[in-house]
Write a protein that holds these residues in place. Sequence first.
Motif, PDB file in Angstrom:
ATOM      1  N   LEU A 164       0.844  -1.203   0.000  1.00 57.15           N
ATOM      2  CA  LEU A 164       0.000   0.000   0.000  1.00 57.15           C
ATOM      3  C   LEU A 164       0.874   1.246   0.000  1.00 57.15           C
ATOM      4  N   ARG A 205       1.243   4.095  -2.947  1.00 58.50           N
ATOM      5  CA  ARG A 205       0.987   5.519  -2.679  1.00 58.50           C
ATOM      6  C   ARG A 205       2.170   6.365  -3.118  1.00 58.50           C
ATOM      7  N   HIS A 255      -8.030  -3.447   1.533  1.00 58.55           N
ATOM      8  CA  HIS A 255      -8.838  -2.252   1.793  1.00 58.55           C
ATOM      9  C   HIS A 255      -8.025  -0.996   1.536  1.00 58.55           C
ATOM     10  N   GLY A 256      -8.591  -0.059   0.796  1.00 57.82           N
ATOM     11  CA  GLY A 256      -7.927   1.216   0.552  1.00 57.82           C
ATOM     12  C   GLY A 256      -7.048   1.188  -0.686  1.00 57.82           C
ATOM     13  N   ARG A 263      -8.333   3.404  -3.544  1.00 60.03           N
ATOM     14  CA  ARG A 263      -8.024   4.825  -3.378  1.00 60.03           C
ATOM     15  C   ARG A 263      -6.539   5.087  -3.632  1.00 60.03           C
TER      16      ARG A 263
END
Lengths: 180, 395
Positions: free
Chosen positions: A24, A28, A47-48, A51
Amino acid sequence: MPATDRQPNVRYMAGFFKRERDVLAAVREARRAGLQIHDVYTPFAVHGMDRAMGLRRSRLTWIAFVAGVMGLAAGLALQIWTSVYDWPLNVGGAPFNSFPLFIPVTFELTVLFSGLIAIGMLLIRNRLWLFSKRRVFDRVTDDLFVCVIKQSDAASDAEEAAKVFTRHGAIRVTEGDQFV
Amino acid sequence: MSFKDFISDRERRALMGLLALGALGFVAGWLSHSARLWPGFLLNAFYFLTLALGAMVFVSIHHVSNAGWSTAIRRIPEAMMGYVPLGAVMMLLTFFGRRAIYRWTHEAVVHSDGVLSVKAWLLNTPSFFARMAIILAIWIAFMALLRRESFRQDEDGRLEHTMRSKKISAVFLVVFALTFSLASFDWLMSIEPEFYSTIYAFYCFSGLFVSGIAAIAILVIWLRRRGFLPEVGEEHLHNLGKLIFGFTTFWAYIWISQYLLIYYANLPEETIYYIRQMATPGWYGLFLLNLFLNWIIPFVILLPRQAKRREGWLMIACVIVLVGHWLDLYLMIFPQIGAAAMIGPYDLMLGMGFTALFLYTFLRSLKQAALLPVHDPYLQESLALGSHEAEAGVY
């Protein structure tokens, strides 16, 4: 996830991670650095991640909705046509158009259409239909997280991607397009 | 014990006004010997009691399922539970109106009716109200236990309160399933004493749970708009929205399950229940409106993801659901006493009075503890809902 066909003369860098948190963070940072994320492969839905990758909202919900409406119409049409118009039967004196009795079948067909068509469209879109030639990374269905970055115009993208991957604890960084 | 922090003086006076209006409606109905007064009283007493019980079931499920996300909003249902004792008193007051509500309280009717004489061992005034008192006492006891464990943890911060809440909740859910079934058979289904439907209690429960969650959501949004509960974010609303969306559909599922079987079997003692609701255009209109308010409209409103996350849309859906379940109870009571399809002034005035009473008790109970259960081990998880830490599975 958008899965485009592989393009010639484009380099793909894959970073392999052991932990959800690391992949993650790597995604990012790669996005912040302006790198183009091709796709991320994970053993389960992280999850996430949507995004972090900047994914657009899935259009699958609309497909499921339209399919559900189709199922609803098909269910009603089937029952009304057969038991009201084509072959009306007197069952215990109930009216031919016993609408409440049509609801269970209508409901089931709505769910069936919606579910099957949504799954089918999903498999078509991510090219994972039966006998698909698409290969998967080893262990990505088990305990590995893989982030693939697609090289855009800048020649240094591949090196930059490798740097981001190692900084976030990638256990391996490879180049290649055989999985894409 | 003041709740002035939550509402302004003007709003307090407005609540007083509503309360006075309710009292006025009651007195006016009493003086005019209205046949609709006591059924209306039962409707409102039961309705607001179910909101408090819905909150209690919500808290119990929260404990039993080890839920983390709802910890930050748990004090709202816990405050709603504070209405149970007053709601119990209101239910017991129907004793004075029993003859206007229940046909089986008239001995002449029971004697001339074979079915009612057979059922008289169950449906007679002393045992009916004894059962009611016992059931209400059980609920009050569990309410007090759950609130006590929660508030004590605020003081000493010990984990054992969480463990004990879990046990109390597990026992409560089983006891509640049994007692609430009996309660809805007794208090509502016996209004039409020859009618029976085995799914009736479950139907009442589906309404109780969805309207309880809708009330929780409204109160959470209302407190948030005034700057309380800044910790509660879009993710918490989204979860509440999903529950409301799911349980309106659950209600519709139970509704059709009851309707379909009665329609299909076509037995006179069962169909009378729906025939009364569909016999006149007025009742039929309300009968259809019930389906729209309780399922079709909230279903369509809450279908898109964003609607569940936006205060405004969620609020609209919740208000529709709450009005819908009031109407649902109306349809379960008034057609069965042979009343005309008209929501009368007494019903509405009593409804306003009960609303004020419910909000009063809610605000008072809310004041008795901090708005966040500060020492709850799940609080961090709840506050982090939707954050990067929670998404990365830190908690």
